[in-house]
Scaffold this motif. Structure first.
Motif, PDB file in Angstrom:
ATOM      1  N   SER A  79       0.853  -1.194   0.000  1.00  0.00           N
ATOM      2  CA  SER A  79       0.000   0.000   0.000  1.00  0.00           C
ATOM      3  C   SER A  79       0.883   1.237   0.000  1.00  0.00           C
ATOM      4  O   SER A  79       1.967   1.247   0.603  1.00  0.00           O
ATOM      5  CB  SER A  79      -0.931   0.008   1.215  1.00  0.00           C
ATOM      6  OG  SER A  79      -0.182   0.076   2.413  1.00  0.00           O
ATOM      7  N   ASN A  87       0.048   5.345   0.440  1.00  0.00           N
ATOM      8  CA  ASN A  87      -0.850   6.492   0.532  1.00  0.00           C
ATOM      9  C   ASN A  87      -0.083   7.795   0.686  1.00  0.00           C
ATOM     10  O   ASN A  87      -0.671   8.822   1.020  1.00  0.00           O
ATOM     11  CB  ASN A  87      -1.852   6.324   1.673  1.00  0.00           C
ATOM     12  CG  ASN A  87      -1.146   6.120   3.006  1.00  0.00           C
ATOM     13  OD1 ASN A  87       0.065   6.304   3.128  1.00  0.00           O
ATOM     14  ND2 ASN A  87      -1.904   5.738   4.020  1.00  0.00           N
ATOM     15  N   CYS A 105      -8.735  11.198  -2.618  1.00  0.00           N
ATOM     16  CA  CYS A 105      -7.439  11.645  -2.102  1.00  0.00           C
ATOM     17  C   CYS A 105      -7.616  12.280  -0.729  1.00  0.00           C
ATOM     18  O   CYS A 105      -8.342  13.272  -0.586  1.00  0.00           O
ATOM     19  CB  CYS A 105      -6.800  12.649  -3.049  1.00  0.00           C
ATOM     20  SG  CYS A 105      -6.340  11.960  -4.660  1.00  0.00           S
ATOM     21  N   TYR A 149      -1.122  13.069  -0.987  1.00  0.00           N
ATOM     22  CA  TYR A 149      -1.409  12.360  -2.231  1.00  0.00           C
ATOM     23  C   TYR A 149      -0.460  12.859  -3.305  1.00  0.00           C
ATOM     24  O   TYR A 149       0.213  13.892  -3.147  1.00  0.00           O
ATOM     25  CB  TYR A 149      -2.866  12.557  -2.655  1.00  0.00           C
ATOM     26  CG  TYR A 149      -3.266  13.992  -2.928  1.00  0.00           C
ATOM     27  CD1 TYR A 149      -3.198  14.524  -4.213  1.00  0.00           C
ATOM     28  CD2 TYR A 149      -3.715  14.821  -1.888  1.00  0.00           C
ATOM     29  CE1 TYR A 149      -3.558  15.849  -4.457  1.00  0.00           C
ATOM     30  CE2 TYR A 149      -4.077  16.126  -2.131  1.00  0.00           C
ATOM     31  CZ  TYR A 149      -3.997  16.648  -3.412  1.00  0.00           C
ATOM     32  OH  TYR A 149      -4.343  17.944  -3.661  1.00  0.00           O
ATOM     33  N   PHE A 194      -6.565   1.887  -6.890  1.00  0.00           N
ATOM     34  CA  PHE A 194      -6.088   3.202  -6.510  1.00  0.00           C
ATOM     35  C   PHE A 194      -7.171   4.225  -6.847  1.00  0.00           C
ATOM     36  O   PHE A 194      -8.029   4.009  -7.712  1.00  0.00           O
ATOM     37  CB  PHE A 194      -4.775   3.562  -7.226  1.00  0.00           C
ATOM     38  CG  PHE A 194      -4.835   3.425  -8.720  1.00  0.00           C
ATOM     39  CD1 PHE A 194      -5.256   4.470  -9.540  1.00  0.00           C
ATOM     40  CD2 PHE A 194      -4.444   2.228  -9.324  1.00  0.00           C
ATOM     41  CE1 PHE A 194      -5.303   4.331 -10.909  1.00  0.00           C
ATOM     42  CE2 PHE A 194      -4.492   2.079 -10.703  1.00  0.00           C
ATOM     43  CZ  PHE A 194      -4.919   3.130 -11.509  1.00  0.00           C
ATOM     44  N   SER A 195      -7.139   5.347  -6.117  1.00  0.00           N
ATOM     45  CA  SER A 195      -8.016   6.473  -6.413  1.00  0.00           C
ATOM     46  C   SER A 195      -7.284   7.430  -7.342  1.00  0.00           C
ATOM     47  O   SER A 195      -6.067   7.614  -7.213  1.00  0.00           O
ATOM     48  CB  SER A 195      -8.408   7.201  -5.118  1.00  0.00           C
ATOM     49  OG  SER A 195      -9.078   6.334  -4.230  1.00  0.00           O
ATOM     50  N   THR A 211     -12.332   5.450  -8.609  1.00  0.00           N
ATOM     51  CA  THR A 211     -11.402   4.453  -8.064  1.00  0.00           C
ATOM     52  C   THR A 211     -11.262   3.311  -9.046  1.00  0.00           C
ATOM     53  O   THR A 211     -12.265   2.813  -9.577  1.00  0.00           O
ATOM     54  CB  THR A 211     -11.898   3.913  -6.709  1.00  0.00           C
ATOM     55  OG1 THR A 211     -11.954   4.979  -5.775  1.00  0.00           O
ATOM     56  CG2 THR A 211     -10.955   2.833  -6.184  1.00  0.00           C
ATOM     57  N   ASP A 213      -3.889   8.442  -5.289  1.00  0.00           N
ATOM     58  CA  ASP A 213      -3.769   8.162  -3.856  1.00  0.00           C
ATOM     59  C   ASP A 213      -4.260   6.745  -3.581  1.00  0.00           C
ATOM     60  O   ASP A 213      -4.901   6.112  -4.433  1.00  0.00           O
ATOM     61  CB  ASP A 213      -4.595   9.168  -3.052  1.00  0.00           C
ATOM     62  CG  ASP A 213      -4.166   9.221  -1.585  1.00  0.00           C
ATOM     63  OD1 ASP A 213      -3.160   8.579  -1.240  1.00  0.00           O
ATOM     64  OD2 ASP A 213      -4.829   9.915  -0.792  1.00  0.00           O
ATOM     65  N   ASN A 214      -3.931   6.249  -2.390  1.00  0.00           N
ATOM     66  CA  ASN A 214      -4.422   4.957  -1.890  1.00  0.00           C
ATOM     67  C   ASN A 214      -4.137   3.817  -2.861  1.00  0.00           C
ATOM     68  O   ASN A 214      -5.022   3.057  -3.255  1.00  0.00           O
ATOM     69  CB  ASN A 214      -5.930   5.033  -1.614  1.00  0.00           C
ATOM     70  CG  ASN A 214      -6.282   6.132  -0.628  1.00  0.00           C
ATOM     71  OD1 ASN A 214      -5.564   6.339   0.347  1.00  0.00           O
ATOM     72  ND2 ASN A 214      -7.359   6.849  -0.889  1.00  0.00           N
ATOM     73  N   ILE A 232      -3.101   0.270  -3.689  1.00  0.00           N
ATOM     74  CA  ILE A 232      -3.088  -1.004  -2.966  1.00  0.00           C
ATOM     75  C   ILE A 232      -2.913  -2.142  -3.969  1.00  0.00           C
ATOM     76  O   ILE A 232      -3.647  -2.218  -4.957  1.00  0.00           O
ATOM     77  CB  ILE A 232      -4.382  -1.214  -2.162  1.00  0.00           C
ATOM     78  CG1 ILE A 232      -4.549  -0.109  -1.112  1.00  0.00           C
ATOM     79  CG2 ILE A 232      -4.391  -2.588  -1.494  1.00  0.00           C
ATOM     80  CD1 ILE A 232      -5.848  -0.189  -0.349  1.00  0.00           C
TER      81      ILE A 232
END
Length: 572
Positions: A154, A156, A202, A206, A238-239, A277, A307-308, A310
């Motif tokens: 991950s 972030n 986000c 980010y 991911f976003s 996303t 952002d985010n 994974i």
């Protein structure tokens, strides 16, 4: 007699024509070559021992017998080997009645493994020695489990300092292929402030690429290194937000195989606005290293954010759910070996991932991967960083033994005791490539010069002649630098000395053109990239020259006295 032969012939002819035989019936079933019908008798096939069965030469496929010893029962030949009918000893799909655990068993009676399959794929195996393997055909323990590893990654961006993303370490993102000449905002950067191009998902820090100039178009790739993946498939999510300015803009995300230097799949390829996303599954090669590449190509008036991130997949090889399971629990056992999950805090233990209680040899060292911070909890910049916790960067001490220590004094380091080489007359301070600028000492430098350490001692042959050939010069260094500060021309110091190449022609002993370096555990003579001068060794030549001049002066003085004496006699 003739009538009997005739009757047999008629019967055989009838059998051959019909290709069917009925015993106890005149109408044998059309599907049977032999139909035996009786309500009070059975059909008896050949009975024999196991040895007799095995003595049958070239048995035909489908040959049937009844074995009377050992594993008695009906046996048939399948074209390769004799196989038993299960008969009344079979295990039924709906279960069995009247079983006896001392005699009834599921398994093998010879020295062979018991294999369990599902969907015709082996799931587990029990060896003849009792070892049980799940996911392995060669278990080497009473229970040996092998399965897919779990991969979890991950990002972030909370652990990355805000600002432009340049070259990162470990699994930190890094940027390649930035347009030269672009301003800072036209590169991928980490931020936590609101932006027109901040994605809905986000939060906190980010990654963002935003316009920063009205003339500088963006073309930058942010690479997030995932490292080695040990499983065959992963889910990537991911976003993101992407805003285009015209049809030439593009936002492309790819899964890249770093091991084979090839693109595995294109996750996104957008040229229209999006704020959502992403999530999908992808097949990978276990053991290869991978990365995610986020490339933004566009005009100055648009941007994108991420952002985010994974990446995860795989299945655990072991799951125990006893009601106490939770994240970061440990498995403990009681005196009888009963295992349960427990909170490590409830055991009175602390996080001591440095402990190693097995041994003390070099084959089982204590080690930790990644960065280590001692004395403070801020993000370290070195593999091992020691800082005094209350006054950062001031008076930090790093000790050796009971008394010796290094101390950080702002931009300098001090040491509490003498610094000596571990081996006599073999270790240098500095090198031709990395020189000390100034060496300060209150009592000067002392060179050992004990006659007991010397051999081949001879009187010096150099003197006035050689000294007169020397060419003293004044000069400035081409480059003077203190840390990252380069000294400007007007502040450079004027130096005096000799040119090593010139001095080498006259006094070669005073010029050093090689040094000893450790290569593969042995020291080897290596040519120096720059010549060095030992100014102290010029002193004996100066002394010898003074001695020669003094000797000449003494002779001249003696001659002058004789001349004065003669002149005095003539004057009488």
């Amino acid at each position: 007699m003739v009538k009997k032969i005739y009757l047999i012939t008629i019967l055989l002819f009838t059998f051959a024509v019909k290709a069917q035989v009925g015993i106890g019936t005149n109408t044998p079933n059309a599907s049977a070559a032999l139909d035996v019908t009786s309500t009070n008798h059975g059909m008896l096939i050949p009975r024999m021992t196991q040895a007799q069965k095995l003595a049958i030469a070239s048995p035909a496929t489908g040959l049937l017998i009844y074995q009377t010893d050992n594993a008695s029962g009906f046996w048939f030949y399948n074209g390769v080997a004799w196989m038993p009918f299960s008969g009344g000893n079979s295990w039924n799909l709906l279960g069995n009645l009247g079983t006896n655990p001392t005699t009834n068993k599921l398994g093998t009676t010879d020295n062979q493994s018991l294999v369990l399959r599902a969907n015709n794929i082996e799931t587990s195996r029990i060896l003849a020695n009792g070892n049980v393997g799940i996911g392995t055909t060669t278990p080497n323990a009473k229970l040996h489990v092998v399965g897919n590893s779990v991969f979890n990654y991950s990002q972030n961006f909370t652990s990355i300092a805000t600002g432009n993303i340049t070259t990162g370490t470990g699994n930190n993102p890094y940027v390649i292929n930035n347009n030269s000449g672009c301003v800072a905002a036209d590169s991928w950067q980490v931020t936590n402030t609101g932006s027109t191009y901040q994605c809905t998902g986000c939060t906190g820090n980010y990654a963002l690429i935003d316009y920063g100039s009205s003339t500088c178009n963006q073309n930058a790739i942010m690479v997030i290194k995932l490292g080695a993946i040990g499983i065959s498939s992963v889910n990537i999510s991911f976003s993101y937000l992407y805003e285009e300015y015209n049809a030439t803009d593009q936002f492309v995300v790819t899964l890249y195989n770093e091991t084979t230097s090839s693109v595995v799949a294109t996750l996104l390829s957008l040229n229209s606005n999006a704020d959502t996303t992403f999530s999908n599954n992808y097949t990978v090669i276990p053991g290869n290293s991978y990365s995610l590449r986020f490339q933004y190509t566009g005009t100055y008036a648009a941007g994108a954010s991420v952002d985010n991130v994974i990446v995860s997949g795989g299945n655990s090889v072991f799951t125990l759910q006893d009601g106490n399971q939770a994240a970061n629990r440990v498995l403990i056992s009681d005196a009888n070996g009963n295992g349960t999950w427990a909170d490590i805090a409830s055991l009175g233990a602390t996080d001591d991932d440095w402990r190693f209680a097995s041994g003390s040899t070099t084959n089982d060292p204590i080690y930790r991967t990644g960065f280590v911070q001692v004395g403070n909890n801020k993000e370290p910049f070195q593999l091992l960083e020691v800082e005094e916790p209350n006054n950062l960067g001031q008076d930090t001490q790093f000790g050796f033994g009971n008394t010796e220590y290094f101390q950080d004094v702002q931009s300098e380091q001090s040491i509490s005791h003498h610094v000596v080489p571990i081996n006599n007359n073999s270790i240098s301070l500095g090198s031709a490539a990395n020189r000390w600028y100034d060496v300060y000492a209150s009592n000067g430098t002392i060179n050992t010069s004990d006659a007991r350490d010397k051999e081949n001692i001879k009187n010096l042959e150099y003197g006035t002649k050689e000294l007169m050939l020397l060419n003293p010069v004044s000069y400035q260094w081409k480059k003077e630098q203190f840390g990252n500060t380069v000294v400007p021309e007007k502040d450079k110091l004027h130096k005096i000395g000799f040119i090593a190449q010139e001095l080498q022609k006259v006094l070669p002993e005073t010029v050093q053109n090689y040094e000893w370096k450790e290569i593969n555990t042995t020291y080897q003579k290596v040519k120096m990239p720059r010549l060095g001068v030992n100014y102290a060794e010029i002193i004996p030549v100066v002394v010898k020259t003074i001695q020669e001049q003094e000797s000449k002066l003494s002779k001249i003085e003696a001659q002058q006295l004789e001349i004065q004496k003669i002149l005095n006699e003539l004057a009488k």
